[in-house]
Design an enzyme around this catalytic site. Structure first.
Site, PDB file in Angstrom:
ATOM      1  N   LYS A 177      38.576  43.527  43.550  1.00 18.24           N
ATOM      2  CA  LYS A 177      37.436  43.828  42.674  1.00 18.24           C
ATOM      3  C   LYS A 177      37.543  42.932  41.447  1.00 18.24           C
ATOM      4  CE  LYS A 177      36.347  45.954  39.178  1.00 18.24           C
ATOM      5  NZ  LYS A 177      35.344  45.020  38.638  1.00 18.24           N
ATOM      6  N   PRO A 178      36.768  41.842  41.423  1.00 10.60           N
ATOM      7  CA  PRO A 178      36.838  40.948  40.257  1.00 10.60           C
ATOM      8  C   PRO A 178      36.063  41.533  39.080  1.00 10.60           C
ATOM      9  CG  PRO A 178      35.229  40.127  41.844  1.00 10.60           C
ATOM     10  CD  PRO A 178      35.794  41.389  42.431  1.00 10.60           C
ATOM     11  N   GLY A 194      44.588  43.589  33.459  1.00  8.03           N
ATOM     12  CA  GLY A 194      43.522  43.864  32.497  1.00  8.03           C
ATOM     13  C   GLY A 194      44.103  44.491  31.249  1.00  8.03           C
ATOM     14  N   GLU A 213      49.645  44.435  35.072  1.00  7.12           N
ATOM     15  CA  GLU A 213      49.763  43.284  34.157  1.00  7.12           C
ATOM     16  C   GLU A 213      48.776  43.546  33.035  1.00  7.12           C
ATOM     17  OE1 GLU A 213      51.854  40.843  34.316  1.00  7.12           O
ATOM     18  OE2 GLU A 213      52.627  41.067  36.349  1.00  7.12           O
ATOM     19  N   LEU A 214      49.281  43.945  31.873  1.00  6.84           N
ATOM     20  CA  LEU A 214      48.389  44.467  30.830  1.00  6.84           C
ATOM     21  C   LEU A 214      48.352  43.543  29.601  1.00  6.84           C
ATOM     22  CD1 LEU A 214      49.432  48.201  31.317  1.00  6.84           C
ATOM     23  CD2 LEU A 214      47.620  46.920  32.464  1.00  6.84           C
ATOM     24  N   CYS A 251      46.260  36.518  27.868  1.00  4.47           N
ATOM     25  CA  CYS A 251      47.172  37.625  27.537  1.00  4.47           C
ATOM     26  C   CYS A 251      48.444  37.107  26.898  1.00  4.47           C
ATOM     27  CB  CYS A 251      47.493  38.421  28.791  1.00  4.47           C
ATOM     28  SG  CYS A 251      48.090  37.355  30.122  1.00  4.47           S
ATOM     29  N   GLU A 281      45.149  42.860  20.061  1.00  5.78           N
ATOM     30  CA  GLU A 281      44.932  41.549  20.698  1.00  5.78           C
ATOM     31  C   GLU A 281      43.688  40.915  20.094  1.00  5.78           C
ATOM     32  OE1 GLU A 281      44.678  42.581  24.979  1.00  5.78           O
ATOM     33  OE2 GLU A 281      45.899  40.813  25.275  1.00  5.78           O
TER      34      GLU A 281
HETATM   35  P1  NAP Z   1      39.544  45.273  31.287  1.00  2.05           P
HETATM   36  O1  NAP Z   1      38.373  45.691  30.515  1.00  2.05           O
HETATM   37  O2  NAP Z   1      40.719  46.164  31.343  1.00  2.05           O
HETATM   38  O3  NAP Z   1      38.989  44.956  32.758  1.00  2.05           O
HETATM   39  C1  NAP Z   1      39.835  44.437  33.769  1.00  2.05           C
HETATM   40  C2  NAP Z   1      39.266  44.812  35.124  1.00  2.05           C
HETATM   41  O4  NAP Z   1      39.299  46.234  35.247  1.00  2.05           O
HETATM   42  C3  NAP Z   1      37.830  44.388  35.360  1.00  2.05           C
HETATM   43  O5  NAP Z   1      37.676  44.019  36.708  1.00  2.05           O
HETATM   44  C4  NAP Z   1      37.067  45.679  35.065  1.00  2.05           C
HETATM   45  O6  NAP Z   1      35.838  45.768  35.740  1.00  2.05           O
HETATM   46  C5  NAP Z   1      38.022  46.700  35.627  1.00  2.05           C
HETATM   47  N1  NAP Z   1      37.847  48.053  35.108  1.00  2.05           N
HETATM   48  C6  NAP Z   1      37.382  48.450  33.906  1.00  2.05           C
HETATM   49  N2  NAP Z   1      37.409  49.800  33.823  1.00  2.05           N
HETATM   50  C7  NAP Z   1      37.891  50.256  35.001  1.00  2.05           C
HETATM   51  C8  NAP Z   1      38.161  51.554  35.548  1.00  2.05           C
HETATM   52  N3  NAP Z   1      37.947  52.665  34.858  1.00  2.05           N
HETATM   53  N4  NAP Z   1      38.653  51.634  36.787  1.00  2.05           N
HETATM   54  C9  NAP Z   1      38.892  50.515  37.512  1.00  2.05           C
HETATM   55  N5  NAP Z   1      38.670  49.272  37.060  1.00  2.05           N
HETATM   56  C10 NAP Z   1      38.179  49.138  35.817  1.00  2.05           C
HETATM   57  O7  NAP Z   1      40.130  43.880  30.786  1.00  2.05           O
HETATM   58  P2  NAP Z   1      39.354  42.523  30.524  1.00  2.05           P
HETATM   59  O8  NAP Z   1      38.615  42.640  29.246  1.00  2.05           O
HETATM   60  O9  NAP Z   1      38.596  42.099  31.739  1.00  2.05           O
HETATM   61  O10 NAP Z   1      40.567  41.506  30.376  1.00  2.05           O
HETATM   62  C11 NAP Z   1      41.246  41.277  29.195  1.00  2.05           C
HETATM   63  C12 NAP Z   1      42.550  42.064  29.170  1.00  2.05           C
HETATM   64  O11 NAP Z   1      43.347  41.693  30.301  1.00  2.05           O
HETATM   65  C13 NAP Z   1      43.389  41.750  27.960  1.00  2.05           C
HETATM   66  O12 NAP Z   1      43.947  42.923  27.453  1.00  2.05           O
HETATM   67  C14 NAP Z   1      44.470  40.821  28.517  1.00  2.05           C
HETATM   68  O13 NAP Z   1      45.646  40.787  27.763  1.00  2.05           O
HETATM   69  C15 NAP Z   1      44.670  41.394  29.861  1.00  2.05           C
HETATM   70  N6  NAP Z   1      45.287  40.410  30.756  1.00  2.05           N
HETATM   71  C16 NAP Z   1      46.586  40.572  31.117  1.00  2.05           C
HETATM   72  C17 NAP Z   1      47.209  39.632  31.926  1.00  2.05           C
HETATM   73  C18 NAP Z   1      48.643  39.792  32.332  1.00  2.05           C
HETATM   74  O14 NAP Z   1      49.049  39.120  33.282  1.00  2.05           O
HETATM   75  N7  NAP Z   1      49.432  40.654  31.720  1.00  2.05           N
HETATM   76  C19 NAP Z   1      46.488  38.513  32.381  1.00  2.05           C
HETATM   77  C20 NAP Z   1      45.161  38.377  31.983  1.00  2.05           C
HETATM   78  C21 NAP Z   1      44.565  39.334  31.181  1.00  2.05           C
HETATM   79  P3  NAP Z   1      34.461  45.392  34.998  1.00  2.05           P
HETATM   80  O15 NAP Z   1      34.551  43.958  34.677  1.00  2.05           O
HETATM   81  O16 NAP Z   1      33.452  45.684  36.034  1.00  2.05           O
HETATM   82  O17 NAP Z   1      34.389  46.264  33.789  1.00  2.05           O
END
Ligand code: NAP
Length: 487
Positions: free
Chosen positions: A184-185, A238, A260-261, A294, A391
């Site tokens: 699920k992207p 995420g 991976e947060l 991240c 962040e």
């Molecule tokens: P996000 O809001 O947490 O979303 C990530 C993914 O989760 C998206 O596909 C999103 O779908 C989905 N999602 C949201 N709510 C959900 C739920 N209740 N149940 C299941 N899936 C759900 O994060 P983001 O804004 O896309 O990405 C930025 C974050 O990712 C930052 O905090 C960054 O540090 C972190 N990150 C961490 C790493 C690592 O390797 N540690 C790498 C890259 C990014 P939708 O798009 O449809 O909302």
């Protein structure tokens, strides 16, 4: 999927097929709009999966599971290797697509495609080296034999900031291990995922082994899949906030989780650092993807003796960057992903300025079309400002002055996160000693970039659980099975 006319000028729409990819079939639809973050204009519309679609995806992954598990490792490896080659052949189209839907500069998008493809090459190699164990118990009572089996159907959820690499970093080890998956992207960047699924099909991935769903109801769909007893793995990348929600949901069916947060990386520069090298590293650690990473340096701790020269050098470099749409080859700093992202950066910077910080460049959102925030350097930032805790996810470098090694360690660890950290010093003993005390999963010493498919990527504290990449990444998708054997 319908495409905005502008799109076809930059990448080939035929590459991206048409909507949900379930059981090897493409199911067209609409409902999720994909915007160009450099203008806010519509790029494309993709299908919006329902809970029934998600159940069909689990059915498809289940139907393919036994065959894929039984496929010899060498054959799985060769399919991954072909996928790597196809990504490499189509690198420029994929990079353009990423630059379009995510907004990152083409140079960063090209780097991402190369990094993403490497996960398929690395796991094509690792697929044939899955470890086992054989030994006698210490008491001599019997033999211990440990095999590793594929864990089962895996749900993979990825963010928008690395639309290709976050997917391949999960699909590569999962397929190498013998698991089937549902990806699920993120809703902001679905086109790259669909383009890659198309290439996977061409590489020979059998129907149902990889399924891709986009949805406007990520919570509902994920909960439905986690409640299905055939799903045995959740691999999520995420935010920490969503990660916490998913861990609680997965606990209901005791599904194995890799997380991976978020991060809040400190970048420590000691007086004895090579200033030019530290500035080069700072620009990579801060400005790759315009700060939307991240691992991005979120807090610059600079020792008093080198502080002013570092701020002056960083300001000059940040001021020289060319801002523009990611797909313009001249661009060095693209737009943020959404208007909300710009608002968050603006709030953090405004609060820091109100608390006594000074912007040596930037400091306010740009007012033209698109979601742009300029490269910004802040000095004299209070160590307890909200920008030091949250962040930033943008092109803003807050700089804090410190005096002693102990103070640097204390400041670096003053966060709930522990993903990445950076140290610059010519004294390797000092860097390693300080590094030992820093609570982090990854540490760059005299380097602004640490990601590598062959290394374990992941964090401690609230930055996550488990590791992706490296030799252990494949084990996240396997269960050890212990045979107690007498003969
Ligand atoms: P996000 O809001 O947490 O979303 C990530 C993914 O989760 C998206 O596909 C999103 O779908 C989905 N999602 C949201 N709510 C959900 C739920 N209740 N149940 C299941 N899936 C759900 O994060 P983001 O804004 O896309 O990405 C930025 C974050 O990712 C930052 O905090 C960054 O540090 C972190 N990150 C961490 C790493 C690592 O390797 N540690 C790498 C890259 C990014 P939708 O798009 O449809 O909302």
């Amino acid at each position: 999927m319908t495409f905005h006319a502008k799109f076809s000028g930059y990448a080939d729409p035929a590459l991206h097929a048409a909507g949900l990819y379930i059981g090897g079939k493409w199911q067209s639809g609409s409902g999720i709009t994909v915007l160009d973050p450099s203008t806010g204009n519509l790029l494309a519309e993709v299908a919006d999966a329902s809970i029934e679609d998600a159940q069909r995806a689990v059915d498809a992954a289940h139907a393919a599971a036994a065959g894929w598990r039984a496929t010899p490792a060498r054959q799985r490896s060769e399919i991954l290797r072909r996928w790597y080659q196809l990504m490499t052949q189509h690198a420029e189209e994929l990079a353009t697509l990423i630059a379009l839907e995510n907004g990152k500069a083409l140079v960063d998008a090209r780097g991402e495609v190369a990094y993403a493809a490497e996960f398929f090459r690395w796991y094509a190699e690792e697929a044939t080296r899955i470890p086992g164990e054989f030994r006698r118990t210490p008491s001599g009572s019997h033999n211990i034999l440990v095999d590793h089996e594929p864990i089962g159907i895996a749900v993979l959820i990825t963010p928008w900031n690395f639309p290709a690499a976050m997917a391949t970093r999960k699909i590569g080890p999962a397929l190498a291990a013998g698991c089937t998956v549902i990806l699920k992207p993120a809703s902001e960047t679905p086109l790259t995922a669909y383009a890659m699924a198309r290439l996977g099909e061409e590489a020979g991935v059998p129907p149902g082994v990889v399924n891709v769903l986009t949805t406007s109801n990520p919570g509902g769909i994920t909960n439905a899949m986690l409640a299905d007893s055939r799903v045995r793995k959740l691999s999520f990348t995420g935010s920490t906030g969503v990660g916490r929600v998913l861990l609680a949901e997965a606990a209901k069916s005791v599904v194995s989780c890799s997380m991976e947060l978020g991060g809040n990386a400190p970048f420590i520069v000691f007086d004895d650092a090579d200033l030019e090298a530290a500035l080069d590293g700072a620009m990579i650690a801060k400005m790759r993807n315009a700060g939307e990473a991240c691992t991005a340096a979120n807090r610059f701790y600079v020792q008093a003796g080198i502080h002013d020269a570092f701020v002056a050098g960083l300001t000059a470099r940040m001021m020289s960057l060319k801002i523009g749409p990611g797909y313009d080859p001249e661009t060095q700093c693209g737009p943020m992903i959404t208007q909300n992202a710009v608002r968050k950066i603006d709030r953090l910077v405004s609060e820091a300025l109100a608390a006594g910080a000074r912007a040596t460049t930037g400091g306010k959102p740009l007012t033209e079309n698109g979601y742009f925030y300029p490269p910004t350097v802040l000095e004299n930032v209070p160590v307890n400002a909200s920008i030091a805790r949250e962040e930033i996810f943008g092109p803003v470098a807050p700089v804090y002055k410190f005096e002693s090694d102990d103070e640097a360690i204390r400041l670096a660890n003053n966060t709930e996160y522990g993903l990445a950290a950076y140290i610059y010093s010519r004294d390797l003993k000092r860097a390693m000693t300080v590094g030992k005390h820093i609570e982090t999963g990854m540490l760059g010493i005299n380097r602004g970039l640490m990601s590598d498919p062959a290394a374990p990527f992941g964090g401690v504290k609230q930055s996550g659980l488990g590791r992706e990449g490296g030799v252990t990444g494949i084990l996240e998708f396997m269960e050890p099975k212990y045979y107690a054997v007498d003969y």
